[in-house]
Design a protein around this motif. Sequence first.
Motif, short mmCIF file in Angstrom:
data_model
loop_
_atom_site.label_atom_id
_atom_site.label_comp_id
_atom_site.label_asym_id
_atom_site.label_seq_id
_atom_site.Cartn_x
_atom_site.Cartn_y
_atom_site.Cartn_z
N ILE A 23 4.04 -5.02 1.59
CA ILE A 23 3.34 -6.11 2.40
C ILE A 23 3.82 -7.45 1.93
O ILE A 23 3.94 -8.09 2.60
CB ILE A 23 1.93 -5.96 2.43
N ASN A 72 -4.03 -13.65 11.20
CA ASN A 72 -4.64 -12.23 10.89
C ASN A 72 -3.47 -11.50 10.41
O ASN A 72 -2.42 -11.46 11.22
CB ASN A 72 -5.39 -11.92 12.00
N GLY A 73 -3.56 -10.54 9.32
CA GLY A 73 -2.63 -9.68 9.02
C GLY A 73 -1.41 -10.35 8.14
O GLY A 73 -0.41 -9.51 8.03
N ALA A 74 -1.24 -11.47 8.00
CA ALA A 74 -0.20 -12.15 7.22
C ALA A 74 -0.09 -11.56 5.86
O ALA A 74 0.99 -11.65 5.09
CB ALA A 74 -0.50 -13.71 7.35
N GLY A 75 -1.15 -11.01 5.21
CA GLY A 75 -1.20 -10.72 3.79
C GLY A 75 -1.81 -11.25 2.94
O GLY A 75 -1.97 -11.05 1.88
N LYS A 76 -2.91 -12.23 3.27
CA LYS A 76 -3.54 -13.15 2.47
C LYS A 76 -4.44 -12.36 1.58
O LYS A 76 -4.53 -12.47 0.50
CB LYS A 76 -4.43 -13.93 3.38
N SER A 77 -5.14 -11.40 2.28
CA SER A 77 -6.19 -10.58 1.33
C SER A 77 -5.64 -9.61 0.50
O SER A 77 -6.11 -9.22 -0.68
CB SER A 77 -7.35 -9.89 2.37
N THR A 78 -4.34 -9.20 1.08
CA THR A 78 -3.54 -8.25 0.04
C THR A 78 -3.14 -9.12 -1.16
O THR A 78 -3.21 -8.46 -2.44
CB THR A 78 -2.52 -7.85 0.84
N TYR A 96 0.93 -1.33 0.07
CA TYR A 96 0.14 -0.01 0.07
C TYR A 96 0.83 1.28 0.19
O TYR A 96 1.46 1.27 0.93
CB TYR A 96 -0.98 -0.11 1.23
#
Length: 245
Positions: free
Chosen positions: A24, A44-50, A19
């Motif tokens: 990321i 959570n926050g690992a970057g999967k959705s990114t 971003y």
Amino acid sequence: MHTSAHDGLLRVQGLNAGYGKIQILHDIDMVVGPGEIVALLGPNGAGKSTLMRALSGLLPWMSGDVWFDGKSLRGSTPRDAAQAGLVHVIEGHHVFTQLSVHDNLALAGYDIGGSERQARIRDALAFFPEIAAKIKERAGALSGGQQQMLVVAQGLVKRPRLLILDEPSAGLSPVLVDRVFEVAARLRDSGTSVLLVEQLVEKSLALADRVYAMAHGEIVLQANAREADLQTRLEEAYFGHHVAA
Ligand SMILES: Nc1ncnc2c1ncn2[C@@H]1O[C@H](COP(=O)(O)OP(=O)(O)O)[C@@H](O)[C@H]1O
Ligand SMILES: [Mg+2]
């Protein structure tokens, strides 16, 4: 590992993204073959959705490349990607509660001609008899779980060759999670690939053919979903010990 742009339906090579100036994703390599269910696990926050956003054209890349069916997705918009057959059901997506079930599905197929669109809506609803029975009702009248199924059905209207589901189980009861996973298995049986982002490790491993795990923006493990000790290896990978795949 031998790699070429033509192996696999989806091939990600050396992908870096983030971003603004904040990176990321670090040097992501990933393959999804035709008719395969691949699970992407990670805290959570690992970057999967990114990563999913970067694949489907929602997030620009810093470097690296992604091929879908042998063609680079560089510069593709989400619409380009969907037309090529890569359909992303984004995390936490909501339906339009004021619109009918039918109109929510029609909206997902807004760029498809009328009779073809009706055929696709019928096909998508065939996976979800519980919402097919409510096609004329407002989507807001469906239960929360049924609304989530409608979101998946919206993805199916686009006739994916690869369907990305980002945490479809979030907020669902175990019974409804099983329903969604059963749909994924039926899609695979019909030759559609599924990339399943999940926090539910055990259920995901039972469903998937192969698995990747992400932590702090990197792929920290890849394995066949039937390999021994995977749960332990996943936990170790999450907490930063390097585990060979
Ligand atoms: N829109 C955004 N702008 C800036 N940072 C973001 C944005 N979305 C997510 N991030 C950050 O990117 C990292 C990965 O988030 P995300 O991809 O949502 O992880 P996951 O899906 O694995 O939970 C997190 O540190 C998160 O704070
Ligand atoms: Mg996420």
